[in-house]
Design an enzyme around this catalytic site. Structure first.
Site, PDB file in Angstrom:
ATOM      1  N   THR A   1       1.710  -4.633   4.062  1.00 33.64           N
ATOM      2  CA  THR A   1       1.593  -5.017   5.467  1.00 33.64           C
ATOM      3  C   THR A   1       0.989  -6.411   5.657  1.00 33.64           C
ATOM      4  O   THR A   1       1.191  -7.032   6.692  1.00 33.64           O
ATOM      5  CB  THR A   1       0.729  -3.995   6.240  1.00 33.64           C
ATOM      6  OG1 THR A   1      -0.554  -3.907   5.617  1.00 33.64           O
ATOM      7  CG2 THR A   1       1.379  -2.630   6.276  1.00 33.64           C
ATOM      8  N   ASP A   2       0.261  -6.900   4.638  1.00 35.50           N
ATOM      9  CA  ASP A   2      -0.454  -8.172   4.829  1.00 35.50           C
ATOM     10  C   ASP A   2       0.491  -9.338   5.110  1.00 35.50           C
ATOM     11  O   ASP A   2       0.164 -10.224   5.904  1.00 35.50           O
ATOM     12  CB  ASP A   2      -1.317  -8.495   3.606  1.00 35.50           C
ATOM     13  CG  ASP A   2      -2.475  -7.512   3.443  1.00 35.50           C
ATOM     14  OD1 ASP A   2      -2.717  -6.709   4.354  1.00 35.50           O
ATOM     15  OD2 ASP A   2      -3.123  -7.549   2.372  1.00 35.50           O
TER      16      ASP A   2
ATOM     17  N   SER B   1       1.228  -7.491  -1.276  1.00 36.99           N
ATOM     18  CA  SER B   1       2.026  -8.536  -0.624  1.00 36.99           C
ATOM     19  C   SER B   1       1.359  -9.904  -0.668  1.00 36.99           C
ATOM     20  O   SER B   1       2.030 -10.925  -0.504  1.00 36.99           O
ATOM     21  CB  SER B   1       2.410  -8.136   0.795  1.00 36.99           C
ATOM     22  OG  SER B   1       1.307  -8.082   1.655  1.00 36.99           O
TER      23      SER B   1
ATOM     24  N   THR C   1       0.819  -1.222   0.000  1.00 30.88           N
ATOM     25  CA  THR C   1       0.000   0.000   0.000  1.00 30.88           C
ATOM     26  C   THR C   1       0.846   1.263   0.000  1.00 30.88           C
ATOM     27  O   THR C   1       0.454   2.279  -0.584  1.00 30.88           O
ATOM     28  CB  THR C   1      -0.919  -0.019   1.237  1.00 30.88           C
ATOM     29  OG1 THR C   1      -1.766  -1.167   1.137  1.00 30.88           O
ATOM     30  CG2 THR C   1      -1.785   1.218   1.329  1.00 30.88           C
TER      31      THR C   1
HETATM   32  N1  ASP Z   1      -3.086  -3.917   2.843  1.00 29.06           N
HETATM   33  C1  ASP Z   1      -1.796  -4.162   2.345  1.00 29.06           C
HETATM   34  C2  ASP Z   1      -0.786  -3.123   2.763  1.00 29.06           C
HETATM   35  O1  ASP Z   1      -1.003  -2.529   3.785  1.00 29.06           O
HETATM   36  C3  ASP Z   1      -1.689  -4.542   0.938  1.00 29.06           C
HETATM   37  C4  ASP Z   1      -0.460  -5.369   0.835  1.00 29.06           C
HETATM   38  O2  ASP Z   1      -0.107  -6.041   1.798  1.00 29.06           O
HETATM   39  O3  ASP Z   1       0.172  -5.353  -0.210  1.00 29.06           O
HETATM   40  O4  ASP Z   1       0.212  -2.890   2.156  1.00 29.06           O
END
Ligand code: ASP
Length: 334
Positions: free
Chosen positions: A96-97, A65, A19
């Site tokens: 973050t995932d 991710s 993100t």
């Molecule tokens: N929600 C995720 C992020 O915070 C999307 C990801 O992991 O790519 O980055």
């Protein structure tokens, strides 16, 4: 002119997507965010970093991710470690995932002094109040600091500093999306400077050539009759990370299945509660921790299931014996 008065080393920012590197539709809406920005653009958006000496950017991959493969993750970790071996502080910008998995893997292979710091964002770069720039600035301050040297891999998010072995994504949308249920944060970034309150001992590093192995995570729950255990074992995995209830408890027939498998392949047991470890001698009923520790099953200590899986993948891919894997996990089973 960039102002980083506490910096003691250069920093390399490795872009790995997520993100933090995503944008929404033209017009500034945060909706429908997709990968859009490279690492240089993330730096250029931060006046305190843009044009600064001693900052370089490299794009390893730019994906959500959930799309990262184990090969992508190993490549990110290798590039981070190789830079750290040359004394360069590293910041990895990551979705973050699955950030906690890549950060854990990176800590398993990291064998140098320079810090490697993972960060990301909850809000896309084009959203009002995007948190990526603040997180990236904080992460750079940690990666270039003297204080973080020798600490292994850290996760910096929402001004908090976590160790990769303890950090979990515990909130899907909060700007403080990560926490360390077992230890709490190791420190905090305030006014652009890290303060570290506590440290974790480093573990001996591994160097897996690839991660082309099958390590499954199999949870347990009340009424478990072994259906999942049998299905998992039928795939002939190279290892399994198994869930136990409470402090290492299973229905006796399920424990028997895993104990038999642990004679052949590594079976690593995590506790379903977020905090705590497999006990050693509180209970004596069938299927309790006393029985589990009497088998070849290896306790995961305080590691989350996803962290334990990355460590076990690295162990089996490095060719460790069952006994060596038991010793590798003993470091987290304090
Ligand atoms: N929600 C995720 C992020 O915070 C999307 C990801 O992991 O790519 O980055």
């Amino acid at each position: 002119m960039a102002t980083r008065p506490h910096a003691v080393r250069h920093v390399r920012i490795l872009g790995a997507g997520g993100t933090i590197a995503m944008g929404g539709e033209v017009g500034g809406a945060a909706h429908s965010a997709t990968p859009r920005f490279d690492a240089a653009a993330l730096v250029a958006a931060i006046p305190d970093l843009a044009g600064g000496d001693g900052i370089e950017t490299v794009d390893v991959v730019n994906k959500p991710s959930a799309h990262l493969t184990l090969a992508d993750q190993l490549e990110v970790c290798r590039q981070a470690r190789d830079a750290a071996r040359r004394g360069i502080g590293v910041v990895v910008t990551h979705g973050t995932d699955s950030l906690e998995e890549t950060a854990m893997l990176c800590d398993v292979i990291h064998d140098a002094e320079a810090p490697i710091v993972f960060t990301g964002a909850i809000r896309p770069a084009t959203a009002a109040g995007a948190d990526g720039p603040a997180n990236l600035l904080d992460a750079v301050s940690v990666a270039t600091s003297a204080e973080a040297a020798g600490m292994g891999v850290l996760v910096v998010f929402g001004s908090e500093i976590h160790h990769a072995r303890c950090a979990r994504k515990t909130d899907t949308t909060s700007l403080v999306a990560f926490s360390s249920p077992q230890t709490g944060p190791l420190g905090r970034v305030t006014e652009g400077h890290p303060t570290i309150w506590s440290r974790l001992p480093r573990n001996p590093p591994l160097d897996p050539p690839a991660l082309d192995r099958s390590v499954l995570v199999v949870p347990s729950g009340s009424g478990d009759d072994g259906t999942l255990a049998r299905a998992a074992l039928a795939t002939e995995p190279d290892g399994v990370v198994i869930g136990t209830l409470g402090a290492g408890h299973l229905a006796p027939p399920v424990l028997e299945l895993w104990a038999a498998a642990a004679e052949r392949i590594p079976i690593v047991a995590y506790c379903r509660p977020e905090r705590g470890v497999v006990l050693t001698g509180t209970y004596g009923y069938a299927g309790s921790e006393r029985d589990l520790r009497g088998t070849g099953i290896i306790p995961a200590g305080f590691l989350s299931p996803q962290a334990a899986r990355m460590k076990l993948l690295a162990c089996v891919a490095s060719g460790l014996s069952l006994d060596e894997i038991r010793w590798a996990f003993r470091q987290d089973d304090g």
